[in-house]
Design an enzyme around this catalytic site. Structure first.
Site, PDB file in Angstrom:
ATOM      1  N   ASP A   4      -1.107   3.319 -10.235  1.00 50.09           N
ATOM      2  CA  ASP A   4      -1.426   2.756  -8.921  1.00 50.09           C
ATOM      3  C   ASP A   4      -0.814   1.374  -8.761  1.00 50.09           C
ATOM      4  O   ASP A   4      -0.999   0.499  -9.605  1.00 50.09           O
ATOM      5  CB  ASP A   4      -2.940   2.661  -8.749  1.00 50.09           C
ATOM      6  CG  ASP A   4      -3.636   4.002  -8.905  1.00 50.09           C
ATOM      7  OD1 ASP A   4      -3.930   4.624  -7.885  1.00 50.09           O
ATOM      8  OD2 ASP A   4      -3.872   4.414 -10.054  1.00 50.09           O
ATOM      9  N   ASP A   6       2.677   1.888 -15.317  1.00 51.66           N
ATOM     10  CA  ASP A   6       1.351   1.960 -14.730  1.00 51.66           C
ATOM     11  C   ASP A   6       1.456   2.911 -13.534  1.00 51.66           C
ATOM     12  O   ASP A   6       2.559   3.254 -13.094  1.00 51.66           O
ATOM     13  CB  ASP A   6       0.919   0.550 -14.293  1.00 51.66           C
ATOM     14  CG  ASP A   6      -0.390   0.554 -13.550  1.00 51.66           C
ATOM     15  OD1 ASP A   6      -1.368   1.145 -14.045  1.00 51.66           O
ATOM     16  OD2 ASP A   6      -0.441  -0.028 -12.447  1.00 51.66           O
ATOM     17  N   ASP A  37       1.896  -3.596 -12.451  1.00 52.23           N
ATOM     18  CA  ASP A  37       1.668  -4.584 -11.397  1.00 52.23           C
ATOM     19  C   ASP A  37       0.405  -5.399 -11.630  1.00 52.23           C
ATOM     20  O   ASP A  37      -0.116  -6.026 -10.708  1.00 52.23           O
ATOM     21  CB  ASP A  37       1.577  -3.891 -10.029  1.00 52.23           C
ATOM     22  CG  ASP A  37       0.293  -3.090  -9.875  1.00 52.23           C
ATOM     23  OD1 ASP A  37      -0.356  -3.190  -8.815  1.00 52.23           O
ATOM     24  OD2 ASP A  37      -0.068  -2.356 -10.809  1.00 52.23           O
TER      25      ASP A  37
END
Length: 230
Positions: A14, A12, A171
């Site tokens: 950000d 991922d 995250d």
């Protein structure tokens, strides 16, 4: 030497590779100050940085996507962000070294983000560490976004690897859901924007890491057959 078990790592963007919260928060906060409202501290915006415009506007104005003004405010936010999205955005500590190690080990890597092409392409182009990435799949690259597995399948195709021979690191619970649906080994990154607001154990990822460098230990364990995964 035994044959390694994995060929690629997908990330991922950000909250996993980069800390974009300062620029995302600034774009929303400018909307407040432009309206004569008080500025909010970054720590108000940071926990919601992974939710993009929805999260930032929720903090700044307390509105949801169902609000009639949301589309107009979202575009204003997008314009603000587009004009200054690399001012304070940085890689998390240890990420550049992690990427270097992956390249040295001959592991392919790429990015699967729900950020749109409009932002993800210029942002990653402005950061030298992405020069060795073999895939960038954005939220609007395929007809689906995470947690649907299709963006991960597309990234694997672009890297020329089988999905089951990939790690996916993220995250957000949507990352783990997408990775599991794609048949990849999933890793929850707990060092990003989560703070105390999420119980990553409930995501049922295969493993979790509290720092980017810890991923190298997981990769080594997988390739050696050690049971560091759940």
């Amino acid at each position: 030497m035994s044959e390694r078990s994995f060929d690629a790592v997908l990330f991922d963007l950000d909250g996993t590779l980069i800390d974009s919260a300062p620029d995302l928060g600034a774009a929303a906060d400018k909307m407040r100050t432009d309206r004569g409202m008080a500025s909010l501290p970054l720590d108000r915006y940071r926990p919601m940085a992974g939710s993009g415009a929805r999260g930032m506007l929720g903090v700044a104005f307390g509105i949801t996507p169902e609000h009639p003004d949301f589309p107009e405010l979202r575009e204003e936010f997008f314009v603000n962000y587009e004009r200054a999205m690399t001012v304070r955005t940085r890689a998390f500590d240890g990420v550049v070294e992690l990427i270097d190690q992956l390249s040295q080990q001959g592991l392919r890597w790429g990015v699967v983000t729900n950020k749109s092409v409009r932002f993800a392409v210029p942002l990653t182009a402005a950061m030298p560490m992405f020069a060795t990435s073999g895939a960038l799949v954005c939220g609007d690259t395929t007809p689906f976004a995470k947690p649907h597995p299709e963006p991960l399948f597309e990234a694997a195709r672009r890297l020329g690897v089988l999905p089951e021979r990939c790690f996916f690191v993220g995250d957000d619970e949507r990352d783990v859901m997408a990775g599991r649906a794609a048949g990849m080994r999933t890793v929850a990154a707990t060092y990003g924007y989560l703070g105390d607001r999420a119980d990553t154990e409930l995501w049922q990822a295969d493993a979790s890491i509290s720092s980017p460098g810890a991923l190298l230990t997981l990769i080594a364990s997988a390739n050696s057959g050690e049971l560091l995964f759940k």
